[in-house]
Design a protein around this motif. Structure first.
Motif, PDB file in Angstrom:
ATOM      1  N   ARG A 177     -15.093 -14.340  15.619  1.00 46.21           N
ATOM      2  CA  ARG A 177     -15.720 -13.129  16.041  1.00 46.21           C
ATOM      3  C   ARG A 177     -14.473 -12.510  16.982  1.00 46.21           C
ATOM      4  O   ARG A 177     -14.590 -11.055  17.147  1.00 46.21           O
ATOM      5  N   ARG A 178     -13.451 -13.108  17.470  1.00 50.56           N
ATOM      6  CA  ARG A 178     -12.539 -12.635  18.252  1.00 50.56           C
ATOM      7  C   ARG A 178     -11.118 -12.831  17.794  1.00 50.56           C
ATOM      8  O   ARG A 178     -10.952 -13.747  17.090  1.00 50.56           O
ATOM      9  N   ALA A 179     -10.230 -12.111  18.121  1.00 49.59           N
ATOM     10  CA  ALA A 179      -8.668 -12.252  17.783  1.00 49.59           C
ATOM     11  C   ALA A 179      -7.839 -11.781  19.006  1.00 49.59           C
ATOM     12  O   ALA A 179      -8.358 -11.157  19.976  1.00 49.59           O
ATOM     13  N   LEU A 180      -6.554 -12.331  18.860  1.00 54.06           N
ATOM     14  CA  LEU A 180      -5.693 -11.839  19.858  1.00 54.06           C
ATOM     15  C   LEU A 180      -4.546 -10.818  19.147  1.00 54.06           C
ATOM     16  O   LEU A 180      -4.488 -11.065  18.075  1.00 54.06           O
ATOM     17  N   THR A 181      -4.533  -9.705  19.797  1.00 58.18           N
ATOM     18  CA  THR A 181      -3.859  -8.796  18.875  1.00 58.18           C
ATOM     19  C   THR A 181      -3.172  -8.075  19.875  1.00 58.18           C
ATOM     20  O   THR A 181      -3.225  -7.616  21.293  1.00 58.18           O
ATOM     21  N   MET A 182      -1.837  -7.459  19.382  1.00 58.83           N
ATOM     22  CA  MET A 182      -1.021  -6.436  20.343  1.00 58.83           C
ATOM     23  C   MET A 182      -1.736  -5.346  20.412  1.00 58.83           C
ATOM     24  O   MET A 182      -2.513  -5.001  19.652  1.00 58.83           O
ATOM     25  N   GLY A 183      -1.341  -4.784  21.635  1.00 58.00           N
ATOM     26  CA  GLY A 183      -2.301  -3.316  21.947  1.00 58.00           C
ATOM     27  C   GLY A 183      -1.773  -2.290  21.139  1.00 58.00           C
ATOM     28  O   GLY A 183      -0.785  -2.184  20.720  1.00 58.00           O
ATOM     29  N   VAL A 184      -2.475  -1.102  21.319  1.00 63.00           N
ATOM     30  CA  VAL A 184      -1.950   0.119  20.595  1.00 63.00           C
ATOM     31  C   VAL A 184      -0.661   0.544  21.578  1.00 63.00           C
ATOM     32  O   VAL A 184       0.449   0.870  20.714  1.00 63.00           O
ATOM     33  N   GLY A 185      -0.765   0.204  22.833  1.00 68.84           N
ATOM     34  CA  GLY A 185       0.515   0.605  23.821  1.00 68.84           C
ATOM     35  C   GLY A 185       1.724  -0.237  23.274  1.00 68.84           C
ATOM     36  O   GLY A 185       2.717   0.401  23.294  1.00 68.84           O
ATOM     37  N   THR A 186       1.282  -1.500  23.045  1.00 64.72           N
ATOM     38  CA  THR A 186       2.403  -2.342  22.520  1.00 64.72           C
ATOM     39  C   THR A 186       3.028  -1.853  21.314  1.00 64.72           C
ATOM     40  O   THR A 186       4.237  -1.935  21.139  1.00 64.72           O
ATOM     41  N   ILE A 187       2.219  -1.426  20.274  1.00 65.68           N
ATOM     42  CA  ILE A 187       2.739  -0.942  19.102  1.00 65.68           C
ATOM     43  C   ILE A 187       3.417   0.279  19.199  1.00 65.68           C
ATOM     44  O   ILE A 187       4.588   0.512  18.537  1.00 65.68           O
ATOM     45  N   LEU A 188       3.244   1.125  20.081  1.00 68.75           N
ATOM     46  CA  LEU A 188       3.702   2.382  20.247  1.00 68.75           C
ATOM     47  C   LEU A 188       4.937   2.128  20.760  1.00 68.75           C
ATOM     48  O   LEU A 188       5.967   3.125  20.724  1.00 68.75           O
ATOM     49  N   GLU A 189       5.262   1.149  21.406  1.00 67.95           N
ATOM     50  CA  GLU A 189       6.596   1.012  21.788  1.00 67.95           C
ATOM     51  C   GLU A 189       7.804   0.349  21.126  1.00 67.95           C
ATOM     52  O   GLU A 189       8.813   0.232  21.292  1.00 67.95           O
ATOM     53  N   CYS A 190       7.177  -0.155  19.708  1.00 68.42           N
ATOM     54  CA  CYS A 190       8.282  -0.602  18.673  1.00 68.42           C
ATOM     55  C   CYS A 190       8.984   0.499  18.421  1.00 68.42           C
ATOM     56  O   CYS A 190       8.426   1.680  18.295  1.00 68.42           O
ATOM     57  N   LYS A 191      10.196   0.315  18.083  1.00 68.34           N
ATOM     58  CA  LYS A 191      11.187   1.223  17.832  1.00 68.34           C
ATOM     59  C   LYS A 191      10.994   2.242  16.514  1.00 68.34           C
ATOM     60  O   LYS A 191      11.050   3.425  16.552  1.00 68.34           O
ATOM     61  N   ARG A 192      10.391   1.583  15.524  1.00 74.33           N
ATOM     62  CA  ARG A 192       9.980   2.247  14.210  1.00 74.33           C
ATOM     63  C   ARG A 192       8.941   1.521  13.758  1.00 74.33           C
ATOM     64  O   ARG A 192       8.809   0.284  13.998  1.00 74.33           O
ATOM     65  N   CYS A 193       7.832   2.274  12.973  1.00 71.31           N
ATOM     66  CA  CYS A 193       6.756   1.814  12.498  1.00 71.31           C
ATOM     67  C   CYS A 193       6.914   2.321  11.030  1.00 71.31           C
ATOM     68  O   CYS A 193       6.927   3.310  10.654  1.00 71.31           O
ATOM     69  N   ILE A 194       6.156   1.311  10.215  1.00 65.04           N
ATOM     70  CA  ILE A 194       5.705   1.724   9.065  1.00 65.04           C
ATOM     71  C   ILE A 194       4.454   1.287   8.635  1.00 65.04           C
ATOM     72  O   ILE A 194       4.030   0.180   8.603  1.00 65.04           O
ATOM     73  N   LEU A 195       3.621   2.165   8.241  1.00 63.14           N
ATOM     74  CA  LEU A 195       2.112   1.811   8.044  1.00 63.14           C
ATOM     75  C   LEU A 195       2.014   2.074   6.515  1.00 63.14           C
ATOM     76  O   LEU A 195       2.487   2.960   5.889  1.00 63.14           O
ATOM     77  N   LEU A 196       1.608   1.015   5.764  1.00 62.24           N
ATOM     78  CA  LEU A 196       1.277   0.949   4.434  1.00 62.24           C
ATOM     79  C   LEU A 196       0.058   0.905   4.061  1.00 62.24           C
ATOM     80  O   LEU A 196      -0.537  -0.078   4.464  1.00 62.24           O
TER      81      LEU A 196
END
Ligand code: GLP
Length: 261
Positions: A177-196
């Motif tokens: 029922r639970r997971a560990l996940t990078m946060g939205v803030g963590t993801i926004l700090e990545c230099k480049r993102c690709i959403l597929l």
């Protein structure tokens, strides 16, 4: 944000793999953020092919996965560590010591998340983060109401996500029922993102994420705030977007994309 609509799923996946391959050739010690799920399986298949046929070199690359289920050991076939080994790590020349995933079995989950954040920081942040989207609009496992500034942490999954992924566990009762996940803030700090995103079943949530308001109800909408994010979709997933001809126009004219055509 840029949106690229390809006619078929295969073309969307192959563009994604080509971008990753190019980034890795340009920077052999690339720090790559990875995602799991059915959509990504074919991306990894193509990366393996680039390794086997074109000598794409992973030996200096480092990876960080977005998330992991709480309570699953790395050797559990439903764990994301297992998934990554099966689809990518065991099939290319990456050094296993450079592949990082959250430990869903950690005694202190909060300390584990803190450790992960520090490790990303030590690596001077993630160069290129691959993302998929869940039906709830999640990226990683950032379910609705995840704060825009959230960091890596334990997160309760929604009933919809459990229903979506339960088949792999042999039913919803067997799924964590639970997971560990990078946060939205963590993801926004990545230099480049690709959403597929591929497939008609994602069309509605994709349109809300890309053309709707930025809202914590749809975590993927936070990517509108990212300075270097490309959203790659097939025609089916892009079918509910209002500005399809504008996105196609950009792809056909923007110099960066001409080399991929
Ligand atoms: C899981 C992962 C997400 C992924 C999503 C989509 O929930 N935590 O990172 O984006 O699956 O999965 P699929 O590609 O199977 O639709």
């Amino acid at each position: 944000m840029e949106v690229i609509i390809r006619d078929t799923r295969e073309e969307a996946v192959s563009l994604t793999a080509a971008i990753i391959g190019k980034a890795l050739r340009e920077k052999p010690n690339l720090t790559l953020g990875l995602a799991t799920g059915r959509t990504m399986e074919s991306v990894y298949e193509l990366l393996v092919r680039l390794y086997e046929d074109d000598g794409l070199d992973f030996s200096l690359a480092r990876t960080f996965n977005l998330d992991e289920y709480v309570g699953l050991a790395p050797e559990d076939p439903n764990s994301y560590r297992y998934y990554m080994k099966k689809h990518l790590f065991d099939r290319v020349n990456i050094d296993p010591r450079n592949t990082h995933l959250l430990n869903g079995m950690a005694e202190d989950l909060y300390a584990e998340c803190k450790r992960y954040e520090s490790l990303i920081c030590e690596c001077n942040s993630i160069d290129l983060q691959l993302l998929g989207i869940g039906r709830t609009g999640h990226i990683g496992f950032n379910e609705p109401l995840s704060a825009m500034q959230s960091r890596t942490r334990p997160k309760m999954l929604t009933e919809e996500t459990v229903a979506q992924n339960a088949a792999m566990f042999g039913g919803p009762d067997k799924m964590p029922r639970r997971a560990l996940t990078m946060g939205v803030g963590t993801i926004l700090e990545c230099k480049r993102c690709i959403l597929l995103v591929t497939g008609e079943e994602k069309a509605e949530v994709l349109a809300r994420a890309v053309e709707g308001p930025v809202t914590s109800m749809i975590s993927a909408s936070a990517l509108q705030l990212h300075p270097n994010c490309v959203v790659i979709v097939d025609q089916a997933a892009g079918s509910k977007l209002e500005n399809q001809s504008y996105y196609r126009w950009i792809f056909e004219n923007e110099p960066e994309w001409l080399s991929y055509q």
